[in-house]
Design an enzyme around this catalytic site. Structure first.
Site, PDB file in Angstrom:
ATOM      1  N   SER A  38       0.755  -1.103   0.190  1.00 43.74           N
ATOM      2  CA  SER A  38       0.016   0.144  -0.018  1.00 43.74           C
ATOM      3  C   SER A  38       0.883   1.087  -0.101  1.00 43.74           C
ATOM      4  CB  SER A  38      -0.804   0.015   1.004  1.00 43.74           C
ATOM      5  OG  SER A  38      -1.252   1.275   1.742  1.00 43.74           O
ATOM      6  N   GLY A  39       0.479   2.209  -0.872  1.00 44.92           N
ATOM      7  CA  GLY A  39       1.179   3.343  -0.911  1.00 44.92           C
ATOM      8  C   GLY A  39       1.004   4.420   0.245  1.00 44.92           C
ATOM      9  N   LEU A  40      -0.049   4.188   0.899  1.00 47.08           N
ATOM     10  CA  LEU A  40      -0.579   5.004   2.006  1.00 47.08           C
ATOM     11  C   LEU A  40       0.309   4.411   3.072  1.00 47.08           C
ATOM     12  CD1 LEU A  40      -1.925   6.892   3.956  1.00 47.08           C
ATOM     13  CD2 LEU A  40      -3.944   5.347   4.060  1.00 47.08           C
ATOM     14  N   ASP A  50       1.019  10.470   1.949  1.00 45.14           N
ATOM     15  CA  ASP A  50       0.607   9.753   0.786  1.00 45.14           C
ATOM     16  C   ASP A  50       0.234  10.612  -0.282  1.00 45.14           C
ATOM     17  OD1 ASP A  50      -0.061   7.804  -1.087  1.00 45.14           O
ATOM     18  OD2 ASP A  50      -1.968   7.558  -0.438  1.00 45.14           O
ATOM     19  N   ASP A  77       1.151  -0.916  -5.130  1.00 40.69           N
ATOM     20  CA  ASP A  77       0.206   0.206  -5.495  1.00 40.69           C
ATOM     21  C   ASP A  77       1.293   1.168  -5.994  1.00 40.69           C
ATOM     22  OD1 ASP A  77      -0.972   2.686  -5.184  1.00 40.69           O
ATOM     23  OD2 ASP A  77      -1.243   2.632  -3.133  1.00 40.69           O
ATOM     24  N   ASP A  79       0.617   4.137  -7.438  1.00 37.80           N
ATOM     25  CA  ASP A  79      -0.101   5.173  -7.739  1.00 37.80           C
ATOM     26  C   ASP A  79      -0.143   5.583  -9.179  1.00 37.80           C
ATOM     27  OD1 ASP A  79       0.192   5.659  -5.061  1.00 37.80           O
ATOM     28  OD2 ASP A  79       1.917   6.752  -4.966  1.00 37.80           O
ATOM     29  N   GLU A 106      -3.223   4.038 -10.985  1.00 43.00           N
ATOM     30  CA  GLU A 106      -4.275   4.774 -10.932  1.00 43.00           C
ATOM     31  C   GLU A 106      -4.313   5.856 -12.105  1.00 43.00           C
ATOM     32  OE1 GLU A 106      -3.723   5.617  -6.617  1.00 43.00           O
ATOM     33  OE2 GLU A 106      -3.343   7.659  -7.215  1.00 43.00           O
ATOM     34  N   LYS A 112       0.091  13.105  -6.498  1.00 42.02           N
ATOM     35  CA  LYS A 112      -1.356  12.595  -6.160  1.00 42.02           C
ATOM     36  C   LYS A 112      -1.737  12.818  -4.834  1.00 42.02           C
ATOM     37  CE  LYS A 112      -2.050   9.148  -3.977  1.00 42.02           C
ATOM     38  NZ  LYS A 112      -2.058   7.646  -4.179  1.00 42.02           N
ATOM     39  N   ASN A 114      -4.216  11.248  -1.377  1.00 42.12           N
ATOM     40  CA  ASN A 114      -4.816   9.842  -1.224  1.00 42.12           C
ATOM     41  C   ASN A 114      -6.097  10.098  -1.544  1.00 42.12           C
ATOM     42  OD1 ASN A 114      -6.394   8.497   1.153  1.00 42.12           O
ATOM     43  ND2 ASN A 114      -4.569   7.341   0.652  1.00 42.12           N
ATOM     44  N   SER A 115      -6.922   9.006  -1.933  1.00 40.83           N
ATOM     45  CA  SER A 115      -8.207   9.116  -2.578  1.00 40.83           C
ATOM     46  C   SER A 115      -9.239   9.222  -1.352  1.00 40.83           C
ATOM     47  CB  SER A 115      -8.437   7.611  -3.296  1.00 40.83           C
ATOM     48  OG  SER A 115      -7.618   7.303  -4.079  1.00 40.83           O
ATOM     49  N   ARG A 149      -6.524   1.084 -12.369  1.00 39.30           N
ATOM     50  CA  ARG A 149      -7.570   1.542 -11.063  1.00 39.30           C
ATOM     51  C   ARG A 149      -8.155   2.824 -11.621  1.00 39.30           C
ATOM     52  NH1 ARG A 149      -5.069   2.843  -5.088  1.00 39.30           N
ATOM     53  NH2 ARG A 149      -6.295   4.731  -4.782  1.00 39.30           N
ATOM     54  N   HIS A 180     -12.438   2.185  -7.406  1.00 43.12           N
ATOM     55  CA  HIS A 180     -12.367   2.538  -6.091  1.00 43.12           C
ATOM     56  C   HIS A 180     -13.546   3.639  -5.617  1.00 43.12           C
ATOM     57  CE1 HIS A 180     -10.628   3.145  -2.113  1.00 43.12           C
ATOM     58  NE2 HIS A 180      -9.540   3.952  -2.529  1.00 43.12           N
TER      59      HIS A 180
HETATM   60  C1  SPV Z   1      -3.231   2.629  -0.669  1.00 42.94           C
HETATM   61  O1  SPV Z   1      -3.462   1.673   0.107  1.00 42.94           O
HETATM   62  O2  SPV Z   1      -2.477   3.397  -0.544  1.00 42.94           O
HETATM   63  C2  SPV Z   1      -4.554   2.796  -1.587  1.00 42.94           C
HETATM   64  C3  SPV Z   1      -5.754   2.782  -1.013  1.00 42.94           C
HETATM   65  O3  SPV Z   1      -4.260   3.467  -2.764  1.00 42.94           O
HETATM   66  S1  SPV Z   1      -6.418   4.275  -0.548  1.00 42.94           S
HETATM   67  O4  SPV Z   1      -5.647   4.852   0.478  1.00 42.94           O
HETATM   68  O5  SPV Z   1      -7.947   3.999  -0.450  1.00 42.94           O
HETATM   69  O6  SPV Z   1      -6.236   5.123  -1.555  1.00 42.94           O
HETATM   70 MG    MG Z   2      -2.576   4.225  -2.529  1.00 44.33          MG
END
Ligand code: SPV
Ligand code: MG
Length: 303
Positions: A38-40, A50, A77, A79, A106, A112, A114-115, A149, A180
């Protein structure tokens, strides 16, 4: 292996978040069959936000540890690919070298956001993002599974926009679509799966709509569920609690029963294997005379 889970299985699969070697090893022991880098979570564990603060090479370094330690297929991930088509294919090539099994890209713009945070989510142009996907596919072919994504719903667009992007990304060579949503109910997700009819397998990240039961995802024909950040959040809560108690109590006696024992850590990382290997590969003889002599000399100096 990841391709089989995401693209070919009629059974739903689950990917567990990992952000370092420890979280990867724990997820593997718990019984997960695949991991989400996971990027986050990786950003958080490195002390970054993130928001494209982690560099692509830092990400690759962490992925390498996750792959080695977890011994499971890892979907990374990626990004938006850290730039244009060229950055995306460079990333994909490096992730393949690190042993990743797949990359999710994505359709966001660099840098970016965070979503699940804020309202500033700029979507990439469909053709430009399709070029990123094609460049990745041409670079790593089938060595990495390529998940496209779609951030339409995150950016406030309708399901129609997500569907038309999904068609374009399928055309560009994606192996699966990650749709997402940040709603607390999965209605948008099910509207998407109904319209999409599994033209490619669908991957979801139910961080916000966590109350929806997995049976509903099975019914909707969803291929893969990503539990995207839960080890990182669990670790945050546990570390915060332990740190506050040690500060308040000026002692670790109270928290000792609540934390992992050292033996658990030694067991998790197979220190027994190292001991066996030492017995096999290290010379089996007494410590050299010279060593004993010098340590005696040292004691002599102290006395
Ligand atoms: C992550 O886990 O970094 C994701 C999912 O991309 S989210 O945090 O929902 O964007
Ligand atoms: Mg991410």
């Amino acid at each position: 292996m990841l391709r089989a889970q995401v693209c070919c299985s009629s059974e739903i699969s689950f990917l567990m978040e990992a952000h370092d070697g420890l979280s990867a090893a724990i997820a593997g022991r718990a019984g997960f069959k695949g991991l989400w880098a996971s990027g986050l979570s990786i950003a958080s564990s490195l002390g970054y936000r993130d928001a494209s603060e982690t560099s692509w090479s830092q990400l690759a370094g962490v992925v390498e540890r996750i792959v080695d330690s977890g011994k499971l297929p890892v979907l990374v991930d990626g990004d938006g690919g850290f730039g244009n088509f060229n950055n995306a294919r460079l990333l994909a090539r490096k992730l393949r070298q690190c042993g990743a099994a797949g990359v999710a890209l994505e359709d966001s713009c660099f840098p970016k956001t965070n979503s699940l945070l804020g309202d500033r989510h700029l979507l990439a142009d469909v053709d430009e993002f399709s070029g990123r996907l094609r460049a990745v596919k041409d670079t790593v072919a089938d060595d990495l599974i390529l998940v496209a994504r779609i951030e339409s719903l995150i950016a406030g667009h309708e399901v129609d926009d997500a569907i038309s992007r999904a068609h374009a990304y399928a055309e560009a060579g994606a192996d699966a679509i990650l749709i997402h949503s940040r709603r607390t109910a999965a209605d948008e997700i099910f509207a998407f799966t109904k319209a999409w009819q599994n033209k490619l397998p669908v991957v979801i990240v139910p961080t916000k709509y966590y109350r929806t039961p997995v049976s509903a995802y099975r019914k909707a024909g969803i291929s893969t569920v990503i539990w995207a950040n839960h080890s990182m959040r669990a670790a945050t809560a546990a570390m915060r609690q332990v740190c506050s108690r040690i500060v308040a109590e000026e002692s670790t006696a109270g928290i000792e029963p609540a934390i992992a024992t050292l033996d658990e850590i030694f067991e998790l990382f197979r220190y027994d294997e190292l001991a066996d290997a030492e017995a096999r590969y290290l010379p089996q003889r007494r410590r050299p005379e010279r060593h004993e002599q010098s340590s005696n000399d040292f004691e002599g100096l102290l006395s």
